[in-house]
Design an enzyme around this catalytic site. Structure first.
Site, PDB file in Angstrom:
ATOM      1  N   SER A  85       0.851  -1.186   0.000  1.00 26.03           N
ATOM      2  CA  SER A  85       0.000   0.000   0.000  1.00 26.03           C
ATOM      3  C   SER A  85       0.884   1.231   0.000  1.00 26.03           C
ATOM      4  O   SER A  85       1.971   1.228   0.586  1.00 26.03           O
ATOM      5  CB  SER A  85      -0.908   0.012   1.235  1.00 26.03           C
ATOM      6  N   TYR A  95      -2.631   0.097  10.108  1.00 24.46           N
ATOM      7  CA  TYR A  95      -2.622  -0.336   8.707  1.00 24.46           C
ATOM      8  C   TYR A  95      -1.300   0.023   8.046  1.00 24.46           C
ATOM      9  O   TYR A  95      -0.690  -0.803   7.347  1.00 24.46           O
ATOM     10  CB  TYR A  95      -3.793   0.311   7.968  1.00 24.46           C
TER      11      TYR A  95
END
Length: 284
Positions: free
Chosen positions: A142, A155
């Site tokens: 990501s 995250y």
């Protein structure tokens, strides 16, 4: 050139395959003539997808945070097909836990996003290295694991760990196999998926302009994977590849120039970051 991995008759294992990028990957791989082993917690949705694909498929329900489920995935793949050409570690969750809160959410994020990937590598990679055929591991990263914006610390940390893990794996595989087995980091941009849009009901909803579709992500992935790229960083309809490059370079320069942490969002540095982003095109 990885032209003999995503190819007719080869076998792809995809985690988190019931929806989003995982489902788009399964559809594309099926069109390429690959045989599939699909894994997800949502067994009903997984079987609906499998029923719509014209290829040989094994469906394995399970949770990537449970090693016993991943062992069942590995065993099912090799018992049915005898090989794995492509392992795509796609399954992930978003946790918005901050640095000093929700310890349980932190553990959950790391169990799914990082340890699930690590466990899958431990189970599949040795068998892939033993085979004489070329194969690859693709881990989903990501941009939040690279530039680490504030707001979703758990995250971001989990995806930063995936980035480092995949870089280390790539290097070790190069030494051990001379490029016969490779690793790749796929970094989607803003994507029209249920993870980014909770409650999304596929074609019943109207896609906003900004995100790419999951199919666009996979199309770019296949093109860049076949070219042999390790870093496959996707743009979207609002962020160009040039913008991504500038953001990544700025984040790295925080250390080089001894700026405050996350200076892009720091009140004293925000205007300078904005000026950097609007500057003239950089030369290679």
């Amino acid at each position: 050139m990885n032209v003999d991995i995503i190819a007719r008759g080869r076998v792809a294992v995809v985690t988190g395959a019931a929806s989003g990028i995982g489902a788009a990957a399964a559809r594309r791989f099926a069109r390429e003539g690959m045989r599939l082993v699909l894994f997800d917690r949502d067994e009903e949705r997984l079987r609906v997808l499998a029923g719509a694909l014209d290829t040989e498929i094994v469906v394995v329900p399970g949770d990537v945070s449970r090693e016993v489920d991943l062992e069942a995935l590995r065993d099912a793949a090799y018992e049915r097909f005898g090989e794995v050409a492509l392992l795509m570690n796609n399954a992930a969750i978003i946790e918005r836990a901050g640095p000093c809160e929700k310890l349980g959410a932190w553990r959950h994020a790391l169990d799914v996003n990082f340890f699930g990937v690590l466990a899958a590598q431990h189970l599949f990679v040795p068998r892939m290295m033993e085979a004489e055929t070329r194969s690859a591991i693709v881990n989903l990263g990501s941009k939040e694991g690279i530039t680490t914006p504030p707001g979703k610390a758990a995250y971001s940390v989990s995806k930063a760990a995936v980035k480092v893990l995949t870089e280390q794996l790539s290097h070790e595989l190069l030494k051990a196999t001379g490029g016969r087995v490779t690793a790749h980091l796929l970094v989607p941009g803003y994507t029209w998926t249920p993870m980014n849009f909770p409650g999304l009901k596929a074609m019943q909803d109207v896609k906003p302009e900004e995100p790419w579709t999951a199919e666009q992500v996979i199309d770019l992935f296949v093109e860049r994977f076949r070219r042999g790229d390790f870093y496959i960083i996707c743009p979207d309809n609002s962020v160009t590849s040039e913008m991504d490059a500038r953001r990544i370079r700025w984040a790295a320069d925080d250390m080089v120039q001894n700026r405050p942490a996350l200076s892009r969002w720091h009140p004293d540095w925000g205007p300078r970051f904005a000026a950097w982003m609007s500057g003239p095109p950089e030369k290679d």
